[in-house]
Design a protein around this motif. Structure first.
Motif, PDB file in Angstrom:
ATOM      1  N   SER B 131       0.717  -1.192  -0.004  1.00  0.00           N
ATOM      2  CA  SER B 131       0.183  -0.181  -0.039  1.00  0.00           C
ATOM      3  C   SER B 131       0.813   1.075  -0.083  1.00  0.00           C
ATOM      4  O   SER B 131       1.870   1.330   0.969  1.00  0.00           O
ATOM      5  CB  SER B 131      -0.646   0.004   1.176  1.00  0.00           C
ATOM      6  N   GLY B 132       0.358   2.136  -0.887  1.00  0.00           N
ATOM      7  CA  GLY B 132       1.468   3.318  -0.969  1.00  0.00           C
ATOM      8  C   GLY B 132       0.857   4.331  -0.012  1.00  0.00           C
ATOM      9  O   GLY B 132       0.171   4.252   0.757  1.00  0.00           O
ATOM     10  N   VAL B 133       1.688   5.513  -0.120  1.00  0.00           N
ATOM     11  CA  VAL B 133       1.307   6.633   0.774  1.00  0.00           C
ATOM     12  C   VAL B 133       1.248   7.988  -0.073  1.00  0.00           C
ATOM     13  O   VAL B 133       1.778   7.996  -1.460  1.00  0.00           O
ATOM     14  CB  VAL B 133       2.429   7.107   1.871  1.00  0.00           C
ATOM     15  N   ASN B 134       0.597   8.857   0.336  1.00  0.00           N
ATOM     16  CA  ASN B 134       0.491  10.331  -0.502  1.00  0.00           C
ATOM     17  C   ASN B 134       1.716  10.836  -0.327  1.00  0.00           C
ATOM     18  O   ASN B 134       1.636  12.075   0.364  1.00  0.00           O
ATOM     19  CB  ASN B 134      -0.769  10.940   0.172  1.00  0.00           C
ATOM     20  N   SER B 135       2.752  10.338  -0.957  1.00  0.00           N
ATOM     21  CA  SER B 135       4.073  11.423  -0.936  1.00  0.00           C
ATOM     22  C   SER B 135       4.720  10.954  -2.311  1.00  0.00           C
ATOM     23  O   SER B 135       4.555  10.060  -2.901  1.00  0.00           O
ATOM     24  CB  SER B 135       4.700  10.951   0.156  1.00  0.00           C
TER      25      SER B 135
END
Lengths: 591, 329
Positions: B131-135
């Motif tokens: 799962s990715g991050v908002n970055s």
């Protein structure tokens, strides 16, 4: 920097450079060869060791499978099992006995996951008590079909997830055996023994070579029986060169190397599996950096020694050369040193000796040269002396004065002009060589003056062939001889004297002669004049001067043209003297 | 003097050449990465805390890669996926320790972004996994393409529902703000855009809540399909279906491959499940980390893929390791 490169031009540094490069290349080549040899031998030794380990692993697997097959055979041979299989409708008693027995096997061997005996009609007895209805459809399973194909042989499956009972998933290797009726060979049923896969996995993982090594097992068709990271293989993140391995293994080749990996295989006789052990070159020689460091250091030490020895040798060769060079340098300063004995090789000693000889010869030549220069200088001086004979000059001038007083102006003019010509020719713009014509003019002027002074005392005759007049002679050669004839030969006789000047060609030379009919000379005076020692013997000033004039001519001719030229005398006491001048017939000498 | 310089100079050159040549002859030379500190992997949930099969398989993949590439890897993370603040604390503490690289499976798309920014400032590269991050900072994102996985689930749902157009479908999601949930839902909706979607239910990644959600959903008779977006949700939904005996009425397409899920699949309670490749995900994340640290170019997004598993193909050989991880007993 330039000085450094300049230094490389010397023999010593060339020697050093060439030897060093040569030895360096040799040492390096040896290092590379020995390193490769070490690599190969260490790898081979390790691989041989690994091969034994893999064979041992295969033995263990075979033993393990065999022990399981014994259980299968024991079950098949069991009376109760036979009864269970042969009766049209098995009695529950047989089933229970079998079930108990299977259960005890499973309890005794914690690596057995299940033992099930299937009758041909689907009735089954299982170690864990599952009855015939509890099984999922097994008739399409590989173990079942392979057992039917194999006849009565026991077949081993690959590792797979057994779902004999729905909702129950376990990794097993199945051994399945079809049971035939001993009487008519008709199929009675199938015995399934499921071995927990963990046991085989443990065996495979017990043999790991190096940090990265691993083992995997494939069946003869190339399907994976076991691989520690099969998921990566199935999703193409890892690739095993099965296609290359299979044909090799069929030909009993057990080693395959690719990209730093070694695939060692061994075949399990019992199952037909190929157990393949993968090891990495980087793991095989773990102390490799140390081996290399030591190799490099050995190389360096050898290089150091060679370097020092080369330095020593090249210095030894060039030192005598340098000594010789230093000696030779002394020539520049004009100091002719000799090398003497050198502690060197034959060639250099020879060179030094030749050099010494050469220097000696040069020294001699130089001394000679110096002496000759000296002589020449003296003769030039004497020629100068010959030109200005003060007695002659003031006697002549006295005569002119006397004739002036007597008002003999014609004679004054004649004598003065003769004197003037005499001096002009004797100066002759400083040239040493002049045409014979001029020289005759000179001597004629002289004789004119003398004739006027010594009236009726003598007469003269000049008889030279026309073709000789253009030849060159050293200036003031005839006049001293004429003077000598006059003063030495004719002056003291009481008859009229005669001076004859002649000339002719003889071979390549010209002979000029001055003959007088005076009193002549005895042999002693003659030879004294020729040898030029009258200077010391004769105390008489005038004689001495006259002798000097003749000897001067002789020496000057010899200096100019060589020893084979010069004067020669013939004289008879009371009859006269003949002096001959020999000079080369060289017109080109006129500047 | 000049000879001395020449002599020492040639010695130095010789030493260099000897060393270079001998070392370049190293057999099977590997340019292995030498790290002073281990790479840190922060997962969503550690195996010790929650029996989440997914992360234990991720760990197997991580360990395999760690062994293959010769790098040390530390795996850490909160006990449970819900403990977002705990994961934030863990990553902040890890950043203090200045590891060479952090592999992060973010529990929350937004809440971990700040920490990733801090890591970037400190020069610690971050690779996100699962799962990715908002970055914008992570150098690579290794995950299942969840939209595509959602589409696979949706297409299977569509196929199984056949022509029954007037029936509607419910989506049960695990957590509202997690990237996986958002993307899978988007994929499912994309594949089912001609169908009637009754709505999305959230269960806080709790099996009990998922069960209750399903009980509620089943009250609507028009619902004939349920998409369950992860393992826990799928189990909750499947239990409810089994308990109500409505497996013939409702098509269930789930995610992941817990053994219970596979049993439900075999029983017919679940009709299909979309299975990720957690082993590959763990393996690829470490592989990518090693490549990045070696200075090689890495892909910004690496899809580890997904497989649709049904009762028909679940025992195929090539899916067995994927579905039934071999556990060391």
């Amino acid at each position: 920097m330039r000085r450094l490169f300049g230094k490389l031009g010397t023999l010593e540094s060339r020697f050093y450079l060439i030897f060093t490069l040569l030895f360096f290349t040799t040492i390096l080549t040896m290092q590379i060869i020995s390193t490769r040899f070490t690599i190969t031998s260490v790898r081979n030794a390790t691989l041989e060791n690994n091969r034994l380990l893999v064979n041992e692993l295969v033995n263990q697997i075979d033993n393990y499978i065999e022990s399981m097959e014994r259980i299968s055979r024991a079950v098949i041979g069991d009376k109760n099992a036979q009864a269970f299989l042969l009766s049209p409708l098995p009695e529950s008693e047989d089933g229970e006995i079998l079930q108990d027995r299977f259960a005890s096997y499973i309890r005794a061997r914690d690596d057995i996951s299940a033992i099930v005996l299937f009758r041909h009609d689907g009735i089954a007895v299982s170690g864990d008590g599952t009855d015939s209805t509890g099984f999922s459809d097994y008739r399409n399973s590989d173990w079942y079909r392979n057992a039917l194909k194999a006849g009565g042989e026991t077949v081993a499956s690959t590792a797979y997830v057994q779902n004999l009972v729905p909702g129950n998933y376990s990794w097993v290797v199945s051994l399945s055996t079809q049971i035939l009726n001993p009487e008519d060979n008709s199929p009675l049923g199938i015995l399934l023994v499921d071995l927990k896969f963990n046991r085989i996995k443990e065996l495979c993982e017990s043999l790991i070579i190096g940090e990265k090594g691993y083992d995997f097992i494939i069946d003869p068709a190339g399907n994976y029986v076991f691989h520690p990271s099969l998921q990566l293989v199935y999703s193409n993140l890892k690739h095993e060169p099965i296609d290359a391995l299979l044909p090799l293994m069929e030909n009993d080749q057990h080693l395959y190397r690719i990209e730093g990996r070694n695939y060692l295989s061994a075949r399990s006789e019992r199952t037909g599996w190929h157990v393949i052990s993968v090891s990495f070159d980087s793991d095989l020689v773990t102390r490799w950096p140390y081996v290399q460091l030591i190799n490099a250091l050995i190389g360096l030490v050898l290089f150091l020694i060679v370097g020092l020895v080369t330095n020593f040798i090249s210095k030894g060769i060039t030192r005598p050369l340098r000594q010789l060079q230093k000696v030779m340098k002394s020539v520049e300063t004009g100091e002719f040193k000799t090398a003497g004995h050198l502690d060197a090789t034959d060639e250099i000693r020879e060179l030094a000796r030749e050099y010494d000889i050469m220097v000696g010869r040069i020294g001699e030549l130089m001394d000679e040269n110096v002496r000759e220069q000296e002589l020449k200088r003296k003769s030039d001086l004497k020629a100068l002396q010959a030109q200005i004979n003060p007695h002659f000059l003031y006697n002549t001038l006295d005569s002119i004065i006397w004739m002036g007083e007597m008002n003999k102006s014609d004679e004054v003019v004649k004598m003065t002009s003769a004197l003037s010509r005499l001096f002009r020719i004797s100066i002759s713009k400083g040239h040493e060589l002049i045409p014979l014509k001029d020289e005759l003019e000179h001597v004629r002027s002289y004789l004119t003056i003398q004739e006027m002074r010594y009236k009726n005392k003598f007469r003269y005759l000049i008889d030279i062939p026309e073709e000789l007049l253009a030849c060159t002679v050293l200036k003031i050669t005839l006049q001293p001889l004429v003077e000598n004839a006059l003063y030495h030969g004719i002056r003291s006789v009481d008859y009229e004297g005669l001076i004859e000047i002649g000339g002719y060609n003889e071979d390549e030379d010209i002979i000029l002669t001055v003959r007088d009919n005076g009193e002549g000379m005895d042999v002693e005076t003659l030879s004294a004049m020729i040898d030029g020692i009258s200077e010391i013997k004769d105390e008489d000033n005038r004689d001495r001067q006259q002798g000097t004039g003749v000897r001067n001519v002789h020496e000057r001719i010899r200096l100019y043209f060589g020893d084979e030229y010069g004067l020669s005398y013939e004289s008879i006491k009371g009859r006269g003297t003949l002096i001959s001048i020999r000079i080369p017939h060289e017109r080109s000498l006129i500047p | 003097m000049k000879y001395l310089i020449l002599f020492i100079g040639s010695l130095a050159v010789a030493l260099m050449i000897f060393l270079v040549l001998t070392f370049s002859l190293e057999p099977g030379k590997t340019d292995e990465l030498e790290l002073e500190k281990p790479i840190v992997v922060i997962v969503k949930a550690t195996v010790a805390g929650q029996p989440m099969n997914f992360w234990s398989v991720v760990q197997q993949g991580i360990n395999e890669a760690s062994k293959e590439f010769g790098v040390e890897v530390i795996i850490t993370g909160p006990d449970h996926e819900r403990q977002i603040n705990r994961q934030v604390n863990i990553i902040n503490r890890i950043i203090e320790e200045d590891p060479p690289l952090i592999i992060l499976a973010a529990s929350d798309y937004y809440l971990l972004a700040e920490s990733v920014g801090v890591a970037e400032e400190k020069g610690i590269p971050v690779i996100t996994m699962d799962s990715g991050v908002n970055s914008p900072y992570p150098v690579s994102f290794i995950a299942t393409n969840n939209v595509e996985a959602g589409v696979k689930a949706g297409i299977e749902m569509d196929r199984l529902l056949e022509l029954e157009n007037n029936w509607s479908i419910a989506i049960v999601s695990h957590i509202r703000e997690t990237a996986t949930a958002i993307e899978r839902e988007a994929g499912v909706r994309q594949a089912l855009e001609n169908r009637n979607i009754a709505g999305t239910w959230y269960c806080e990644n709790d099996q009990k809540i998922a069960y209750e959600n399903t009980m509620e959903i089943l009250k609507d008779p028009s619902i004939r399909g349920i998409a369950a977006l992860n393992e826990i949700v799928t189990l909750g939904v499947a239990e409810a279906i089994r308990d109500t005996g409505s497996s013939n009425r409702v098509i269930v397409v789930g995610f992941d491959n817990a053994p219970e899920e596979l049993a439900f699949l075999e029983e017919g309670v679940i009709d299909a499940t979309v299975v990720q490749r957690p082993y590959n995900m763990g393996y690829m994340s470490v592989k990518t980390a090693v490549e990045y640290l070696k200075g090689e170019k890495v892909e910004p997004v690496i899809d580890t893929g997904s497989v649709l598993i049904t009762a028909e193909n679940m025992f195929q050989r090539e899916y067995q390791e994927l579905l039934f991880p071999v556990n060391d007993e």
